[in-house]
Write a protein that holds these residues in place. Sequence first.
Motif, PDB file in Angstrom:
ATOM      1  N   ARG A  80       0.838  -1.199   0.000  1.00  0.00           N
ATOM      2  CA  ARG A  80       0.000   0.000   0.000  1.00  0.00           C
ATOM      3  C   ARG A  80       0.875   1.253   0.000  1.00  0.00           C
ATOM      4  O   ARG A  80       0.610   2.212  -0.714  1.00  0.00           O
ATOM      5  CB  ARG A  80      -0.931   0.011   1.218  1.00  0.00           C
ATOM      6  N   ASP A  81       1.941   1.232   0.797  1.00  0.00           N
ATOM      7  CA  ASP A  81       2.857   2.375   0.840  1.00  0.00           C
ATOM      8  C   ASP A  81       3.493   2.608  -0.523  1.00  0.00           C
ATOM      9  O   ASP A  81       3.619   3.750  -0.973  1.00  0.00           O
ATOM     10  CB  ASP A  81       3.937   2.164   1.901  1.00  0.00           C
ATOM     11  N   ALA A  82       3.889   1.532  -1.207  1.00  0.00           N
ATOM     12  CA  ALA A  82       4.495   1.657  -2.539  1.00  0.00           C
ATOM     13  C   ALA A  82       3.481   2.210  -3.539  1.00  0.00           C
ATOM     14  O   ALA A  82       3.816   3.060  -4.370  1.00  0.00           O
ATOM     15  CB  ALA A  82       5.029   0.306  -3.008  1.00  0.00           C
ATOM     16  N   ALA A  83       2.244   1.752  -3.450  1.00  0.00           N
ATOM     17  CA  ALA A  83       1.206   2.243  -4.363  1.00  0.00           C
ATOM     18  C   ALA A  83       0.930   3.722  -4.121  1.00  0.00           C
ATOM     19  O   ALA A  83       0.784   4.496  -5.080  1.00  0.00           O
ATOM     20  CB  ALA A  83      -0.072   1.424  -4.183  1.00  0.00           C
ATOM     21  N   GLU A  84       0.863   4.129  -2.862  1.00  0.00           N
ATOM     22  CA  GLU A  84       0.633   5.543  -2.549  1.00  0.00           C
ATOM     23  C   GLU A  84       1.791   6.401  -3.045  1.00  0.00           C
ATOM     24  O   GLU A  84       1.578   7.503  -3.566  1.00  0.00           O
ATOM     25  CB  GLU A  84       0.426   5.736  -1.053  1.00  0.00           C
ATOM     26  N   ALA A  85       3.017   5.907  -2.925  1.00  0.00           N
ATOM     27  CA  ALA A  85       4.182   6.647  -3.429  1.00  0.00           C
ATOM     28  C   ALA A  85       4.109   6.781  -4.939  1.00  0.00           C
ATOM     29  O   ALA A  85       4.424   7.848  -5.495  1.00  0.00           O
ATOM     30  CB  ALA A  85       5.469   5.947  -3.003  1.00  0.00           C
ATOM     31  N   GLN A  86       3.682   5.729  -5.632  1.00  0.00           N
ATOM     32  CA  GLN A  86       3.560   5.779  -7.092  1.00  0.00           C
ATOM     33  C   GLN A  86       2.498   6.795  -7.511  1.00  0.00           C
ATOM     34  O   GLN A  86       2.710   7.572  -8.433  1.00  0.00           O
ATOM     35  CB  GLN A  86       3.219   4.399  -7.660  1.00  0.00           C
ATOM     36  N   VAL A  87       1.370   6.793  -6.830  1.00  0.00           N
ATOM     37  CA  VAL A  87       0.311   7.764  -7.141  1.00  0.00           C
ATOM     38  C   VAL A  87       0.827   9.181  -6.926  1.00  0.00           C
ATOM     39  O   VAL A  87       0.572  10.082  -7.738  1.00  0.00           O
ATOM     40  CB  VAL A  87      -0.949   7.487  -6.297  1.00  0.00           C
ATOM     41  N   GLU A  88       1.579   9.389  -5.868  1.00  0.00           N
ATOM     42  CA  GLU A  88       2.149  10.715  -5.596  1.00  0.00           C
ATOM     43  C   GLU A  88       3.102  11.131  -6.721  1.00  0.00           C
ATOM     44  O   GLU A  88       3.083  12.283  -7.163  1.00  0.00           O
ATOM     45  CB  GLU A  88       2.879  10.715  -4.250  1.00  0.00           C
ATOM     46  N   ARG A  89       3.916  10.202  -7.195  1.00  0.00           N
ATOM     47  CA  ARG A  89       4.828  10.523  -8.311  1.00  0.00           C
ATOM     48  C   ARG A  89       4.040  10.883  -9.558  1.00  0.00           C
ATOM     49  O   ARG A  89       4.359  11.841 -10.254  1.00  0.00           O
ATOM     50  CB  ARG A  89       5.781   9.357  -8.579  1.00  0.00           C
ATOM     51  N   TRP A  90       2.998  10.112  -9.856  1.00  0.00           N
ATOM     52  CA  TRP A  90       2.180  10.393 -11.033  1.00  0.00           C
ATOM     53  C   TRP A  90       1.497  11.747 -10.907  1.00  0.00           C
ATOM     54  O   TRP A  90       1.449  12.524 -11.851  1.00  0.00           O
ATOM     55  CB  TRP A  90       1.118   9.323 -11.228  1.00  0.00           C
ATOM     56  N   THR A  91       0.976  12.029  -9.722  1.00  0.00           N
ATOM     57  CA  THR A  91       0.300  13.306  -9.497  1.00  0.00           C
ATOM     58  C   THR A  91       1.269  14.469  -9.686  1.00  0.00           C
ATOM     59  O   THR A  91       0.944  15.466 -10.339  1.00  0.00           O
ATOM     60  CB  THR A  91      -0.314  13.338  -8.080  1.00  0.00           C
TER      61      THR A  91
END
Length: 101
Positions: A80-91
Amino acid sequence: EQAAIGGHVFARHNLASWELKKGNIERAVKHFIIAANLGYDSSLENLKKGYAQGKVSKEDFAAALRAHQAAVDATKSPQRDAAEAQVERWTSTMKDGRGGG
């Protein structure tokens, strides 16, 4: 009400808000506690306000705070932490105008 009884946390929070509007403070607090215990941040914030106003006991607020934290901790995982970090990078990329499409 049926969704709240069925465990839908947002419905439980909305039911609490409705009870609060009707002046049913005790019922509202009970519903906010249940939603906060399931990890719903807005319900915990409402309990915090109620505690500051003397409408929520110290014991109820403390118990809800502990249960809320336990619920939030239970949802944490490396994936979940990795997915949230990826979403933050995309954003960030999209905000900078570097997003592809």
